[in-house]
Design a protein around this motif. Structure first.
Motif, PDB file in Angstrom:
ATOM      1  N   SER A  11      14.914 -54.207 -72.177  1.00  0.00           N
ATOM      2  CA  SER A  11      15.350 -53.043 -72.959  1.00  0.00           C
ATOM      3  C   SER A  11      16.721 -52.559 -72.491  1.00  0.00           C
ATOM      4  O   SER A  11      17.587 -52.224 -73.318  1.00  0.00           O
ATOM      5  CB  SER A  11      14.320 -51.916 -72.840  1.00  0.00           C
ATOM      6  N   ILE A  12      16.924 -52.532 -71.191  1.00  0.00           N
ATOM      7  CA  ILE A  12      18.226 -52.116 -70.655  1.00  0.00           C
ATOM      8  C   ILE A  12      19.313 -53.090 -71.075  1.00  0.00           C
ATOM      9  O   ILE A  12      20.417 -52.691 -71.482  1.00  0.00           O
ATOM     10  CB  ILE A  12      18.154 -51.998 -69.119  1.00  0.00           C
ATOM     11  N   ALA A  13      19.017 -54.397 -70.996  1.00  0.00           N
ATOM     12  CA  ALA A  13      20.003 -55.407 -71.384  1.00  0.00           C
ATOM     13  C   ALA A  13      20.380 -55.277 -72.855  1.00  0.00           C
ATOM     14  O   ALA A  13      21.564 -55.375 -73.223  1.00  0.00           O
ATOM     15  CB  ALA A  13      19.459 -56.806 -71.099  1.00  0.00           C
ATOM     16  N   LEU A  14      19.390 -55.030 -73.705  1.00  0.00           N
ATOM     17  CA  LEU A  14      19.663 -54.875 -75.131  1.00  0.00           C
ATOM     18  C   LEU A  14      20.472 -53.610 -75.400  1.00  0.00           C
ATOM     19  O   LEU A  14      21.400 -53.604 -76.225  1.00  0.00           O
ATOM     20  CB  LEU A  14      18.341 -54.849 -75.905  1.00  0.00           C
ATOM     21  N   LEU A  46      28.181 -52.212 -75.586  1.00  0.00           N
ATOM     22  CA  LEU A  46      29.423 -52.989 -75.548  1.00  0.00           C
ATOM     23  C   LEU A  46      29.924 -53.288 -76.960  1.00  0.00           C
ATOM     24  O   LEU A  46      31.130 -53.264 -77.220  1.00  0.00           O
ATOM     25  CB  LEU A  46      29.195 -54.290 -74.774  1.00  0.00           C
ATOM     26  N   LEU A  47      29.004 -53.570 -77.871  1.00  0.00           N
ATOM     27  CA  LEU A  47      29.394 -53.764 -79.269  1.00  0.00           C
ATOM     28  C   LEU A  47      30.002 -52.490 -79.847  1.00  0.00           C
ATOM     29  O   LEU A  47      30.980 -52.550 -80.607  1.00  0.00           O
ATOM     30  CB  LEU A  47      28.181 -54.187 -80.101  1.00  0.00           C
ATOM     31  N   ALA A  48      29.425 -51.344 -79.483  1.00  0.00           N
ATOM     32  CA  ALA A  48      29.958 -50.070 -79.966  1.00  0.00           C
ATOM     33  C   ALA A  48      31.369 -49.837 -79.458  1.00  0.00           C
ATOM     34  O   ALA A  48      32.245 -49.366 -80.205  1.00  0.00           O
ATOM     35  CB  ALA A  48      29.030 -48.930 -79.537  1.00  0.00           C
ATOM     36  N   PHE A  97      26.103 -46.750 -84.448  1.00  0.00           N
ATOM     37  CA  PHE A  97      25.823 -47.321 -83.130  1.00  0.00           C
ATOM     38  C   PHE A  97      24.993 -46.374 -82.267  1.00  0.00           C
ATOM     39  O   PHE A  97      24.231 -46.831 -81.408  1.00  0.00           O
ATOM     40  CB  PHE A  97      27.131 -47.692 -82.423  1.00  0.00           C
ATOM     41  N   ALA A  98      25.121 -45.068 -82.492  1.00  0.00           N
ATOM     42  CA  ALA A  98      24.245 -44.130 -81.784  1.00  0.00           C
ATOM     43  C   ALA A  98      22.788 -44.376 -82.160  1.00  0.00           C
ATOM     44  O   ALA A  98      21.900 -44.409 -81.303  1.00  0.00           O
ATOM     45  CB  ALA A  98      24.643 -42.695 -82.102  1.00  0.00           C
ATOM     46  N   GLY A  99      22.531 -44.568 -83.456  1.00  0.00           N
ATOM     47  CA  GLY A  99      21.172 -44.895 -83.887  1.00  0.00           C
ATOM     48  C   GLY A  99      20.733 -46.259 -83.427  1.00  0.00           C
ATOM     49  O   GLY A  99      19.567 -46.470 -83.071  1.00  0.00           O
ATOM     50  N   PRO A 149      36.742 -48.530 -80.582  1.00  0.00           N
ATOM     51  CA  PRO A 149      37.409 -48.225 -79.299  1.00  0.00           C
ATOM     52  C   PRO A 149      38.070 -46.862 -79.282  1.00  0.00           C
ATOM     53  O   PRO A 149      38.214 -46.257 -78.223  1.00  0.00           O
ATOM     54  CB  PRO A 149      38.447 -49.356 -79.183  1.00  0.00           C
ATOM     55  N   TRP A 150      38.488 -46.367 -80.475  1.00  0.00           N
ATOM     56  CA  TRP A 150      39.142 -45.053 -80.522  1.00  0.00           C
ATOM     57  C   TRP A 150      38.229 -43.933 -80.043  1.00  0.00           C
ATOM     58  O   TRP A 150      38.674 -42.980 -79.425  1.00  0.00           O
ATOM     59  CB  TRP A 150      39.627 -44.775 -81.945  1.00  0.00           C
ATOM     60  N   LYS A 151      36.930 -44.055 -80.312  1.00  0.00           N
ATOM     61  CA  LYS A 151      35.986 -43.017 -79.913  1.00  0.00           C
ATOM     62  C   LYS A 151      35.902 -42.931 -78.394  1.00  0.00           C
ATOM     63  O   LYS A 151      35.940 -41.838 -77.816  1.00  0.00           O
ATOM     64  CB  LYS A 151      34.604 -43.293 -80.495  1.00  0.00           C
ATOM     65  N   TYR A 152      35.808 -44.087 -77.726  1.00  0.00           N
ATOM     66  CA  TYR A 152      35.667 -44.082 -76.275  1.00  0.00           C
ATOM     67  C   TYR A 152      36.981 -43.747 -75.596  1.00  0.00           C
ATOM     68  O   TYR A 152      36.995 -43.139 -74.522  1.00  0.00           O
ATOM     69  CB  TYR A 152      35.139 -45.445 -75.818  1.00  0.00           C
TER      70      TYR A 152
END
Length: 280
Positions: A252-255, A261-263, A199-201, A268-271
């Motif tokens: 671009s911001i919306a995407l 949000l998908l990440a 998700f970072a990529g 969820p454990w990461k956040y």
């Protein structure tokens, strides 16, 4: 049973308070950037008025707003075309990037052979590849999806490969000792470990997806923000070009936000861990 109602009722205000706290924290985090943006727009308007800059060189923000009101009815079809190309191209980049990352991580020889080629391919600008793809594939949707996918492909591959490589070696050894197959090892250990990296990529790719779509539309298109810019440039409507730039930025911001949000939903454990560390 009589004691459950007060506990449930008490939990609702606490949950609402946490939700408001998160929104309040987000508002505080982004307020300085918003204030700076408003200040820069105000300074822009002032300088254009003081310096009496010609509209065909640098229009004032108020002129750009008027252009949006005047030509706004033309934008929905262009926005839809560009957004479709960006989203579908990003999905193609994500699928192809993950498959290649798994291949590179699973077969060392494939990594030694393909990884340098992938890195070298990023030295070729998308604006150079786009005309070739139009000749080879045509001017339809497919060529534009390929351009967007090529733009977003690299960060997804690199981040996912790093995520797969960062899996807990002890956990890998444990599942192997329990007789897990390579597929089970990938499913239960490697993929969960690679989700944050993926998700970072994907966030980086999302930031460039709309730009990739616009580049493809510059070469040949019937609809899209790229062709809108070309037509505005031909008629010296610099204010309309700035309208397109603003819309591209918002898309671009919306995407990017959608991917974020998908990440959060996928890992969820990461956040939760990040919030705990920040809180401590």
């Amino acid at each position: 049973m009589a004691t459950e109602a007060p506990l449930t009722q008490g939990a609702l205000p606490r949950e609402g308070g946490r939700l408001l706290g998160r929104w309040g924290s987000a508002a505080l985090e982004y307020t300085p950037a918003l204030v700076l943006l408003v200040a820069l727009v105000g300074l822009w308007e002032l300088l254009v008025e003081v310096l009496n800059t010609r509209p065909y060189i640098l229009p004032a923000p108020s002129a750009i707003w008027n252009a949006l009101l005047d030509k706004g009815h033309l934008l929905p079809n262009h926005i839809q075309a560009t957004a479709t190309e960006a989203v579908l191209g990003l999905v193609a980049a994500a699928v192809g990037g993950v498959l290649l990352a798994v291949l590179l991580s699973s077969i060392p020889l494939a990594r030694r052979v393909l990884y340098p080629i992938i890195v070298t391919s990023q030295t070729v600008p998308a604006i150079v590849l786009a005309p070739l793809l139009m000749v080879w594939v045509g001017i339809g949707l497919e060529s534009k999806l390929i351009v967007v996918a090529l733009v977003g492909f690299f960060p997804i591959v690199v981040s996912t490969v790093d995520g797969l490589a960062s899996a807990d070696r002890d956990m890998v050894a444990l599942v192997r000792s329990m007789g897990a197959s390579r597929l089970e090892e990938l499913r239960h250990v490697l993929i969960p470990s690679a989700i944050p990296g993926f998700f970072a990529g994907l966030k980086i790719a999302a930031a460039y997806a709309v730009i990739g779509a616009v580049i493809a539309e510059w070469v040949a298109a019937k609809e899209g923000l790229g062709i809108f810019i070309i037509r505005s440039q031909a008629s010296f409507r610099i204010d309309q070009i700035f309208v397109a730039i603003a819309v591209i930025a918002l898309l671009s911001i919306a995407l990017f936000v959608a991917v974020h949000l998908l990440a959060r939903a996928a890992s969820p454990w990461k956040y939760t861990n990040d919030q705990g560390e920040n809180g401590s």
